[in-house]
Each structure stands twice: as structure tokens, then as C-alpha cells.
Design a protein around this motif. Structure first.
Motif, PDB file in Angstrom:
ATOM      1  N   TRP A 191      47.265  29.350  52.324  1.00  0.00           N
ATOM      2  CA  TRP A 191      47.648  29.623  50.939  1.00  0.00           C
ATOM      3  C   TRP A 191      46.435  29.513  50.020  1.00  0.00           C
ATOM      4  O   TRP A 191      46.212  30.370  49.157  1.00  0.00           O
ATOM      5  CB  TRP A 191      48.724  28.626  50.505  1.00  0.00           C
TER       6      TRP A 191
ATOM      7  N   PRO B  15      50.283  35.159  54.441  1.00  0.00           N
ATOM      8  CA  PRO B  15      51.282  35.687  53.505  1.00  0.00           C
ATOM      9  C   PRO B  15      50.730  35.733  52.085  1.00  0.00           C
ATOM     10  O   PRO B  15      49.962  34.843  51.684  1.00  0.00           O
ATOM     11  CB  PRO B  15      52.438  34.677  53.604  1.00  0.00           C
ATOM     12  N   ASN B  16      51.106  36.762  51.353  1.00  0.00           N
ATOM     13  CA  ASN B  16      50.691  36.884  49.955  1.00  0.00           C
ATOM     14  C   ASN B  16      51.764  36.256  49.082  1.00  0.00           C
ATOM     15  O   ASN B  16      52.756  36.881  48.736  1.00  0.00           O
ATOM     16  CB  ASN B  16      50.511  38.356  49.584  1.00  0.00           C
ATOM     17  N   SER B  17      51.574  34.977  48.762  1.00  0.00           N
ATOM     18  CA  SER B  17      52.589  34.251  48.011  1.00  0.00           C
ATOM     19  C   SER B  17      51.924  33.319  47.022  1.00  0.00           C
ATOM     20  O   SER B  17      50.906  32.687  47.320  1.00  0.00           O
ATOM     21  CB  SER B  17      53.482  33.441  48.960  1.00  0.00           C
ATOM     22  N   THR B  18      52.510  33.223  45.819  1.00  0.00           N
ATOM     23  CA  THR B  18      52.023  32.256  44.841  1.00  0.00           C
ATOM     24  C   THR B  18      52.680  30.900  45.035  1.00  0.00           C
ATOM     25  O   THR B  18      52.277  29.915  44.422  1.00  0.00           O
ATOM     26  CB  THR B  18      52.309  32.751  43.412  1.00  0.00           C
ATOM     27  N   SER B  19      53.725  30.841  45.883  1.00  0.00           N
ATOM     28  CA  SER B  19      54.444  29.588  46.124  1.00  0.00           C
ATOM     29  C   SER B  19      53.787  28.810  47.247  1.00  0.00           C
ATOM     30  O   SER B  19      53.446  29.367  48.289  1.00  0.00           O
ATOM     31  CB  SER B  19      55.905  29.870  46.494  1.00  0.00           C
TER      32      SER B  19
ATOM     33  N   THR C  58      59.824  24.356  44.167  1.00  0.00           N
ATOM     34  CA  THR C  58      59.532  25.417  43.210  1.00  0.00           C
ATOM     35  C   THR C  58      58.992  24.865  41.901  1.00  0.00           C
ATOM     36  O   THR C  58      58.113  25.446  41.278  1.00  0.00           O
ATOM     37  CB  THR C  58      60.800  26.241  42.922  1.00  0.00           C
TER      38      THR C  58
ATOM     39  N   GLU D 100      55.208  24.864  41.044  1.00  0.00           N
ATOM     40  CA  GLU D 100      54.492  26.033  40.551  1.00  0.00           C
ATOM     41  C   GLU D 100      54.499  26.050  39.031  1.00  0.00           C
ATOM     42  O   GLU D 100      55.539  25.912  38.398  1.00  0.00           O
ATOM     43  CB  GLU D 100      55.151  27.319  41.077  1.00  0.00           C
TER      44      GLU D 100
END
Length: 509
Positions: A172, A253-257, A263, A266
Motif C-alpha cells: 500500500w 492493488p490500487n486502493s487509498t484504504s 475506514t 482514512e
């Protein structure tokens, strides 16, 4: 265009210091000089080679290249790293710290995370909070983020190679900060993945990353890797975005989380230094003088930030709101002092107005003090080259020698083949030395300024060499600060005497 830096990267040293540094010295003589040596994996072993380490720690053997290591992945090795914020382990070997972003004077940006992913954050494990802090530091105040030059981690990222377990948090982080190179270790074999193209995030450039895992010292596989790199901040976008024929898609994976993180994490406030910051977003306690401000980015280990445990508080003379005054370690005289910011600032050319204003107040007070109390003139010089935290050296010289100061610096520069230029009256240092420019700057007793860009292999002791010459202090034996060190008791006594003498001129009192 900025010069390329020559960098060596090593895998797990595991305490094999003689073999390691002997090989580094050989490569450095043949293909160097190298600017930096970076180490991933476990630097220390089981302790059986402590005798070897002591030879480097006490200075019997010299470390040939400035070396930076990250922290342990085994709790048995924690006692070798006395400060999680980073510290000097021996001359020319520095522990970067648990996590952060190390920006060199040449503009190279090195992000790092020590240890392995774990359920809690301690000396040899990291959590989601740690990688988020690194991400926030890298992206802070970056409207057009181009990525970082290097990411160092001992553990592998998850998804880098089939069959190899890794950290989803590191995957990440790599997606977020887009390192041009990601080095890792702990596997005792060499692996170089085909470069992968980072995810297109719209407002950021989708440059490529090379993931390289280093073997351990003494193994047949490759454990030393050499590269030549121009810092990303000086590299044209066209060059950064250039594709290669062996390029692959991003394996992460392309995730901002954050993987496995709640949650609500974030978008929440991240307090990089104050880990006890209120989780409900409440107001922080009023900042005390000498503490880092909330927005101050971590640049790796720093021995001069006033909140750092490494600061030798007994040498501090005066503390203002933004700047403090302290005796110089290994000073040329008992009155050799440093003007340095309370919080982390790289160079005088990049100081905010409020910090610069207080620097000028200290200079003015020191000029009056030395003239009226000691009948001395004052030299101020700064080297922004292979430094992390701004330090302006303040050296009193005989008033009778003040007129010789310019010639002393120019002659010293000429002997070394350096070009020292005069700045116009009232010139602004920030105009001639934009961010990322390494330089040397001196302010003479009459207010004139001399300046040069610090090229590769700039002599680190240049300022002292000019001052100890026959026309100024005539103390050639004091050119190396290490030869001028005194006991802590003597340092304390000198500081007490300076404070008492300086108090009538100290604007902070």
C-alpha cells in the motif's frame, strides 16, 4: 542539471562487519567514490561478532562510505539501536530510525520503514499507523508529487513475487509514494523484479518502480548493488515517465484504504511526532518552546532538533521562539557557537520569514556581544552539503584580522580549485540557492557575503580550514573538530560562562 549520485545498497549484514566493509572499501576505490551506502535487512547479527563492531565503533577501523541503516526485525537486536528516532551507531554509520523520510542535501529523498509488519508498533515491528505517517510525510506540501527516489524496507511487500509472503502495508505504501527503487532484504537471495508501472492517479505522474531484494553478506547471491541516480526533484518528467520494453503492470492493488485498517482511519489527522495525540481530533496542548510543530515533517534522524533526545542540552546557550544558540561541538574557541532552528529546517536559504527574522536577531546580538565584551569581530558561515539541519557557525576572530577574512576564504578556495563568488549587497540567499541546492555561504565581519555551489566531493572542513589559517586564528592543528573535543564537564563550564556573559545582550531574556 543536478549531478548524479553514486549509491551502494546492501542486504543483511548480520554482523559480518569486516567482510562487509572490506568489500565496500574495495568497490569504492575501484568504482567510487560513492555518496551513500544504504543497508536493508538485519545489520547486526547474534552478537558473536561484537569484537569486530567495536573496532569500528571506537574508530580503530574506518567506515569508507557514509552509511545509513534501518532498524531490526528481531527483538534480540534492539539493544543495538538506542533511539528509535535514529542515532549515530559509530563514526560514519547512522541508524535512520523506525520510519520516516530522509532528504539529503543533494535533494535525494529516501523513505524507510524498519522491521516487520506486526500487531503493534515497537522497535522491530510496524503498523498501519507507521506507514500512514510515512505516506503523509512524503506527500505533505507536495502539489505536484513526483514520487520518492528510494524506499527501504527489510520485509518484502505483498504480491511482489509468487510464493513469497510479504506485507500488505508495504504494498500500500509503495502505491502511495511511488518509489523509483524499492530495496528489501531478509530472504538471503537476490531478486530483481521487472520494473512495474505505477497506477495512474490522475494528478500524479505514473512513473515506474524497480523492486530489488538483496541477499545477505557472505552469500553467493548478490548482496551489494550499485546505482547512479539523479534526484527525482531534478529529473525531467519526460525521463521519469519513459517506458521500458520489459515493463509490467503494478502488482499491488490500487486502493487509498489501508489493508485491514478501519475506514475511519482514512482522512484522519496523523501526528507524526506526537503519538499520544487525541484520537477524537481534539485540540492539542499548546506547543511548548522547543517542541516540533504539528506540520513539521520528519527528515530522518536529527541531532539538532531541540526536541530530539540526541541534543546535548548542557551546551544550549539561549532558546528563542524559532531559533536557539548552542556551543559548537569541538569548537575552535570556547566562544565558537551555532545558530540553529528549534524545529527541522534544512538550510538558511529555505527558512520561513519568522525563523529568518530570529536568525538575524541572534546575529545582531552576537556582533554586539563580541565587540563590546571581547573586542572581537564575527564570522558567520553555513555549509548546506551533507547536512540535515541548518547550522550557522559563529566564530569570533581578532578585530585586527577582520579585513583579512575575505582574502583568507578566497585563498583557501583557490588552493582547492573552488570558485567562491561575492554576492551583491543585500542579496537574498534564497534567490541564488533554490531548494535542493547544496552550497557554502559566509558572511564577513563587514557584512559582505561569499557564496559557492557545493559540488560533488566538496571538502567538509572548508570553513574551518579558512578560519584556522595564519591570517585569522592561526590554529592549523584545530582544522578537525574531533581533535578539539573537550570533556562534558568542560563543555558545561564553557556554556555556563557564555550564558552569564551573553545575558545582557540576549534578546530572548
Amino acid at each position: 542539471m543536478a549531478e548524479k549520485l553514486k549509491i551502494l545498497v546492501c542486504g543483511d549484514v548480520n554482523g559480518k562487519f569486516n567482510k562487509f566493509f572490506s568489500r565496500v572499501e574495495s568497490i569504492n576505490k575501484k568504482n567510487g567514490p560513492f555518496d551513500y551506502l544504504l543497508c536493508v535487512g538485519n545489520f547486526f547479527g547474534d552478537g558473536s561478532n561484537s569484537a569486530e563492531w567495536n573496532l569500528y565503533r571506537n574508530g580503530t577501523f574506518e567506515v569508507p562510505v557514509p552509511t545509513y541503516v534501518i532498524g531490526p526485525s528481531d527483538s534480540k537486536m534492539l539493544n543495538n539501536f538506542p533511539d528509535s528516532n535514529g542515532c549515530e551507531l559509530c563514526p560514519n554509520v547512522n541508524y535512520l530510525g523506525k520510519r520516516g523520510l530522509f532528504s539529503t542535501s543533494e535533494g535525494l529523498k529516501i523513505a524507510y520503514v524498519s522491521g516487520k509488519e506486526g500487531g503493534r508498533s515497537d522497535g522491530c515491528t510496524f503498523t498501519a499507523e507507521d506507514v500512514t505517517a510515512v505516506r503523509d510525510t512524503c506527500l505533505r506540501n507536495q502539489s505536484n508529487f513526483k514520487g520518492v527516489d528510494i524506499l527501504l524496507s527489510s520485509q518484502w511487500p505483498q504480491g511482489a513475487k509468487d510464493g513469497i509472503e510479504g506485507s500488505a502495508l508495504l504494498s500500500w505504501l509503495a502505491v502511495q509514494i511511488k518509489p523509483r527503487y524499492h530495496f528489501c532484504g531478509l530472504r538471503s537471495f537476490f531478486f530483481e523484479r521487472a520494473p512495474y508501472r505505477n497506477h495512474d492517479t490522475g494528478d500524479q505522474i505514473d512513473l515506474s518502480t524497480r523492486l530489488i531484494s538483496m541477499s545477505s553478506v557472505g552469500q553467493k547471491d548478490k548482496w551489494l548493488y550499485a546505482l547512479s541516480l539523479t534526484p527525482v526533484i531534478f529529473t525531467p518528467l519526460r525521463e521519469l515517465s519513459q517506458r521500458t520494453t520489459d515493463e509490467t503492470p503494478c502488482p499491488y492493488p490500487n486502493s487509498t484504504s489501508l489493508p485491514g485498517a478501519a475506514t475511519k482511519r482514512e482522512g484522519s489527522n496523523q501526528f507524526f511526532y506526537d503519538m499520544d495525540a487525541p484520537a477524537d481530533g481534539g485540540a492539542r496542548k499548546k506547543q511548548k518552546r522547543g517542541e516540533r510543530s504539528e506540520g513539521q515533517a520528519n527528515q530522518g534522524p536529527c541531532w539538532f532538533c531541540l526536541s530530539s533526545p540526541q541534543v546535548e542540552k548542557h551546551m544550549v546557550i539561549s532558546v528563542g521562539t524559532e531559533v536557539y544558540l548552542a556551543l559548537a561541538k569541538g569548537g575552535l574557541t570556547p566562544h565558537h557557537v551555532l545558530i540553529t532552528p528549534v524545529t527541522h529546517h534544512q538550510a538558511a536559504s529555505q527558512l520561513p520569514p519568522e525563523v529568518l527574522d530570529e536568525v538575524k536577531k541572534f546575529k545582531s546580538a552576537l556582533k554586539k556581544f563580541f565587540k563590546k565584551k571581547h573586542n572581537k569581530a564575527v564570522l558567520f558561515f553555513e555549509r548546506n552539503y551533507r547536512t540535515m539541519h541548518m547550522q550557522i557557525q559563529v566564530i569570533p576572530i581578532p578585530s585586527s584580522a577582520a579585513s583579512e577574512a575575505k582574502l583568507a576564504f578566497k585563498e583557501c578556495a583557490e588552493e582547492k580549485g573552488l570558485q567562491l563568488s561575492e554576492l551583491p549587497d543585500h542579496a537574498d540567499l534564497s534567490q541564488v540557492a533554490p531548494a535542493g541546492t547544496p552550497y557554502f555561504h559566509v558572511e564577513l565581519p563587514n557584512g559582505e557575503q561569499l557564496y559557492m555551489t557545493a559540488k560533488k566531493n566538496f571538502p567538509l572542513q572548508f570553513g574551518r580550514e579558512a578560519v584556522v589559517g595564519p591570517s585569522l586564528l592561526d590554529m592549523p592543528e584545530k582544522v578537525d573538530w574531533k581533535d578539539c573535543q573537550v570533556s562534558k564537564d568542560e563543555e558545561t563550564a564553557n556554556a555556563v560562562n557564555f550564558r552569564e556573559e551573553f545575558q545582557p545582550y540576549d534578546f530572548t531574556v
